[in-house]
Scaffold this motif. Structure first.
Motif, PDB file in Angstrom:
ATOM      1  N   PRO A   1       0.823  -1.208   0.000  1.00 56.45           N
ATOM      2  CA  PRO A   1       0.000   0.000   0.000  1.00 56.45           C
ATOM      3  C   PRO A   1       0.859   1.261   0.000  1.00 56.45           C
ATOM      4  CG  PRO A   1      -0.814  -1.582   1.607  1.00 56.45           C
ATOM      5  CD  PRO A   1       0.510  -2.095   1.141  1.00 56.45           C
ATOM      6  N   THR A   2       0.432   2.245  -0.786  1.00 50.48           N
ATOM      7  CA  THR A   2       1.150   3.511  -0.879  1.00 50.48           C
ATOM      8  C   THR A   2       0.199   4.659  -0.548  1.00 50.48           C
ATOM      9  OG1 THR A   2       0.677   3.583  -3.257  1.00 50.48           O
ATOM     10  CG2 THR A   2       2.809   2.685  -2.598  1.00 50.48           C
ATOM     11  N   ILE A   3       0.715   5.637   0.171  1.00 52.25           N
ATOM     12  CA  ILE A   3      -0.076   6.800   0.566  1.00 52.25           C
ATOM     13  C   ILE A   3       0.673   8.055   0.148  1.00 52.25           C
ATOM     14  CG2 ILE A   3      -1.195   8.038   2.454  1.00 52.25           C
ATOM     15  CD1 ILE A   3      -1.029   5.453   4.121  1.00 52.25           C
ATOM     16  N   ALA A   4       0.033   8.925  -0.618  1.00 51.26           N
ATOM     17  CA  ALA A   4       0.605  10.228  -0.951  1.00 51.26           C
ATOM     18  C   ALA A   4       0.236  11.215   0.152  1.00 51.26           C
ATOM     19  CB  ALA A   4       0.102  10.715  -2.297  1.00 51.26           C
ATOM     20  N   MET A   5       1.237  11.907   0.678  1.00 50.30           N
ATOM     21  CA  MET A   5       1.045  12.909   1.725  1.00 50.30           C
ATOM     22  C   MET A   5       1.293  14.274   1.080  1.00 50.30           C
ATOM     23  SD  MET A   5       2.817  12.979   5.514  1.00 50.30           S
ATOM     24  CE  MET A   5       4.511  13.254   4.956  1.00 50.30           C
ATOM     25  N   VAL A   6       0.196  14.990   0.778  1.00 51.05           N
ATOM     26  CA  VAL A   6       0.267  16.137  -0.130  1.00 51.05           C
ATOM     27  C   VAL A   6       0.010  17.450   0.598  1.00 51.05           C
ATOM     28  CG1 VAL A   6      -0.730  17.187  -2.192  1.00 51.05           C
ATOM     29  CG2 VAL A   6      -0.478  14.696  -2.050  1.00 51.05           C
ATOM     30  N   GLN A   7       0.929  18.395   0.392  1.00 50.03           N
ATOM     31  CA  GLN A   7       0.754  19.764   0.859  1.00 50.03           C
ATOM     32  C   GLN A   7       1.099  20.719  -0.270  1.00 50.03           C
ATOM     33  OE1 GLN A   7       3.472  18.076   1.348  1.00 50.03           O
ATOM     34  NE2 GLN A   7       5.226  19.444   1.105  1.00 50.03           N
ATOM     35  N   GLY A   8       0.542  21.920  -0.219  1.00 53.54           N
ATOM     36  CA  GLY A   8       0.870  22.916  -1.227  1.00 53.54           C
ATOM     37  C   GLY A   8       0.468  22.479  -2.621  1.00 53.54           C
ATOM     38  N   ALA A   9       1.352  22.777  -3.586  1.00 54.91           N
ATOM     39  CA  ALA A   9       1.044  22.517  -4.995  1.00 54.91           C
ATOM     40  C   ALA A   9       1.169  21.044  -5.347  1.00 54.91           C
ATOM     41  CB  ALA A   9       1.975  23.336  -5.884  1.00 54.91           C
ATOM     42  N   CYS A  10       0.177  20.564  -6.074  1.00 59.45           N
ATOM     43  CA  CYS A  10       0.212  19.232  -6.697  1.00 59.45           C
ATOM     44  C   CYS A  10      -0.322  19.434  -8.104  1.00 59.45           C
ATOM     45  CB  CYS A  10      -0.628  18.241  -5.904  1.00 59.45           C
ATOM     46  SG  CYS A  10      -0.590  16.549  -6.544  1.00 59.45           S
ATOM     47  N   ILE A  11       0.594  19.749  -9.016  1.00 57.42           N
ATOM     48  CA  ILE A  11       0.225  20.244 -10.338  1.00 57.42           C
ATOM     49  C   ILE A  11       0.680  19.270 -11.421  1.00 57.42           C
ATOM     50  CG2 ILE A  11       0.414  22.179 -11.949  1.00 57.42           C
ATOM     51  CD1 ILE A  11      -0.874  22.922  -9.280  1.00 57.42           C
ATOM     52  N   ALA A  12      -0.180  18.974 -12.384  1.00 56.55           N
ATOM     53  CA  ALA A  12       0.160  18.206 -13.593  1.00 56.55           C
ATOM     54  C   ALA A  12       0.917  16.928 -13.232  1.00 56.55           C
ATOM     55  CB  ALA A  12       0.925  19.080 -14.579  1.00 56.55           C
ATOM     56  N   GLY A  13       2.232  16.879 -13.493  1.00 54.02           N
ATOM     57  CA  GLY A  13       3.014  15.695 -13.163  1.00 54.02           C
ATOM     58  C   GLY A  13       2.961  15.341 -11.693  1.00 54.02           C
ATOM     59  N   GLY A  14       2.694  16.318 -10.816  1.00 61.50           N
ATOM     60  CA  GLY A  14       2.496  16.025  -9.401  1.00 61.50           C
ATOM     61  C   GLY A  14       1.251  15.193  -9.177  1.00 61.50           C
ATOM     62  N   LEU A  15       0.206  15.466  -9.964  1.00 62.44           N
ATOM     63  CA  LEU A  15      -1.009  14.641  -9.899  1.00 62.44           C
ATOM     64  C   LEU A  15      -0.693  13.191 -10.233  1.00 62.44           C
ATOM     65  CD1 LEU A  15      -3.676  16.859 -11.697  1.00 62.44           C
ATOM     66  CD2 LEU A  15      -3.699  16.187  -9.288  1.00 62.44           C
ATOM     67  N   MET A  16       0.154  12.997 -11.237  1.00 64.09           N
ATOM     68  CA  MET A  16       0.501  11.638 -11.640  1.00 64.09           C
ATOM     69  C   MET A  16       1.117  10.863 -10.476  1.00 64.09           C
ATOM     70  SD  MET A  16       1.981  12.645 -15.424  1.00 64.09           S
ATOM     71  CE  MET A  16       2.929  11.139 -15.608  1.00 64.09           C
ATOM     72  N   LEU A  17       2.004  11.522  -9.726  1.00 74.46           N
ATOM     73  CA  LEU A  17       2.637  10.859  -8.583  1.00 74.46           C
ATOM     74  C   LEU A  17       1.619  10.545  -7.493  1.00 74.46           C
ATOM     75  CD1 LEU A  17       6.003  12.810  -8.194  1.00 74.46           C
ATOM     76  CD2 LEU A  17       5.545  10.722  -9.496  1.00 74.46           C
ATOM     77  N   ALA A  18       0.721  11.484  -7.228  1.00 70.10           N
ATOM     78  CA  ALA A  18      -0.297  11.246  -6.200  1.00 70.10           C
ATOM     79  C   ALA A  18      -1.282  10.174  -6.647  1.00 70.10           C
ATOM     80  CB  ALA A  18      -1.031  12.547  -5.883  1.00 70.10           C
ATOM     81  N   TRP A  19      -1.666  10.195  -7.923  1.00 71.93           N
ATOM     82  CA  TRP A  19      -2.675   9.264  -8.420  1.00 71.93           C
ATOM     83  C   TRP A  19      -2.202   7.823  -8.446  1.00 71.93           C
ATOM     84  CZ3 TRP A  19      -4.742  12.515 -13.173  1.00 71.93           C
ATOM     85  CH2 TRP A  19      -5.636  13.484 -12.699  1.00 71.93           C
ATOM     86  N   VAL A  20      -0.919   7.577  -8.597  1.00 72.77           N
ATOM     87  CA  VAL A  20      -0.464   6.182  -8.595  1.00 72.77           C
ATOM     88  C   VAL A  20      -0.502   5.592  -7.190  1.00 72.77           C
ATOM     89  CG1 VAL A  20       0.990   6.489 -10.621  1.00 72.77           C
ATOM     90  CG2 VAL A  20       2.012   6.700  -8.342  1.00 72.77           C
ATOM     91  N   CYS A  21      -0.614   6.444  -6.184  1.00 73.42           N
ATOM     92  CA  CYS A  21      -0.702   5.948  -4.811  1.00 73.42           C
ATOM     93  C   CYS A  21      -2.121   5.458  -4.513  1.00 73.42           C
ATOM     94  CB  CYS A  21      -0.304   7.049  -3.824  1.00 73.42           C
ATOM     95  SG  CYS A  21       1.441   7.508  -3.923  1.00 73.42           S
TER      96      CYS A  21
END
Length: 290
Positions: free
Chosen positions: A122-142
């Protein structure tokens, strides 16, 4: 081409069975170059191979999780060779035009994200501030996303004339109608809005982000490892049965048609856009300044 040495662009540590993989280019809002991509892949592989690691947390050092793909820092590295890990294709370095772009983006963007989506833990993205374009890709794979109240999200690449980032998961992550809204406008949206459309699991105060993320990781860690791996695979397979993988393949072709069109009629494959112009065109989330 020489890429500046920025030290560890991804850091790795293990805390009580939780691997913490941290994007570490805070001066550039954790923009992703290939150095970071392959360091990230190595960190994920390390966590998978460690039987003591039960859960993986993906974090971003500094004020922002990730501002997306690197399209303008000194460390941008389109012409640096890396061994392919995600797909079996020839190297992009000595190729030109669409051949170069297709080979590189299939490996470091679409291919790597698919590889990371299949991590058996299991993977969890811990997101603060900007999550833009390619940042979404990293968060979405989690598998899960925990976001702070100050987090904001967007995919503004339609400004380049391109139909979204390479890992085109939008309709499955936020639903078709909001996917169109976020892409058509390019506007930023808040973590609360992301929660409302089902993209984010939990929204917490910025000061509580780490504590809340690790509390979830601790609960997950108590479950059987194989059971978690099989359950993750079951959900991923169900998403693919709903067309996600085939949809991505079809949109990847549209994405590269758009790159080629831009290069043919304009100055470059990005439609003349750069990091500054992309940021300037973004509308801040309601009730928040840029």
């Amino acid at each position: 081409m020489t890429v500046p040495d920025e030290g560890e662009v991804v850091t790795y540590e293990v805390r009580d069975g939780v691997a913490v993989v941290t994007l570490n280019r805070p001066d550039y809002r954790n923009a992703q170059n290939s150095v970071m991509t392959y360091a990230l892949d190595a960190a994920f592989e390390r966590a998978v191979e460690d039987d003591d690691v039960k859960v993986i947390v993906l974090a971003g050092n500094g004020k922002h999780f990730s501002a997306g793909h690197d399209i303008g820092t000194p460390g941008r590295d389109h012409h640096v060779h890396y061994e392919n890990k995600a797909v079996m294709w020839w190297d992009h370095v000595d190729k030109v035009g669409g051949d170069q772009r297709f080979a590189r983006e299939m490996e470091v963007y679409l291919g790597m994200c698919r590889r990371w989506r299949e991590i058996p833990k299991p993977t969890i993205a811990m997101v603060q501030g900007a999550c833009i374009a390619g940042g979404l890709m990293l968060a979405w794979v989690c598998d899960m996303i925990v976001a702070s109240e100050d987090a904001f999200f967007s995919d503004p690449v339609v400004r380049m004339g391109i139909p979204g980032v390479e890992y085109f998961a939008h309709p499955w992550m936020v639903g078709p109608r909001f996917a169109k809204e976020m892409l058509f406008t390019g506007d930023r949206f808040t973590s609360q809005r992301a929660y409302e459309v089902g993209m984010v699991n939990k929204v917490v105060p910025r000061d509580d982000l780490e504590k809340e993320t690790f509390a979830i990781a601790e609960r997950i860690s108590a479950m059987p490892r194989l059971g978690l791996a099989l359950t993750k695979k079951a959900v991923n397979q169900s998403e693919d049965q709903m067309g996600m993988r085939n949809g991505m393949d079809s949109v990847f072709g549209l994405h590269h048609f758009a790159h080629a069109h831009n290069a043919e009629v304009g100055a470059d494959s990005l439609g003349g856009q750069n990091a500054k112009s992309m940021a300037a065109g973004a509308k801040a989330p309601e009730g928040r300044t840029k």
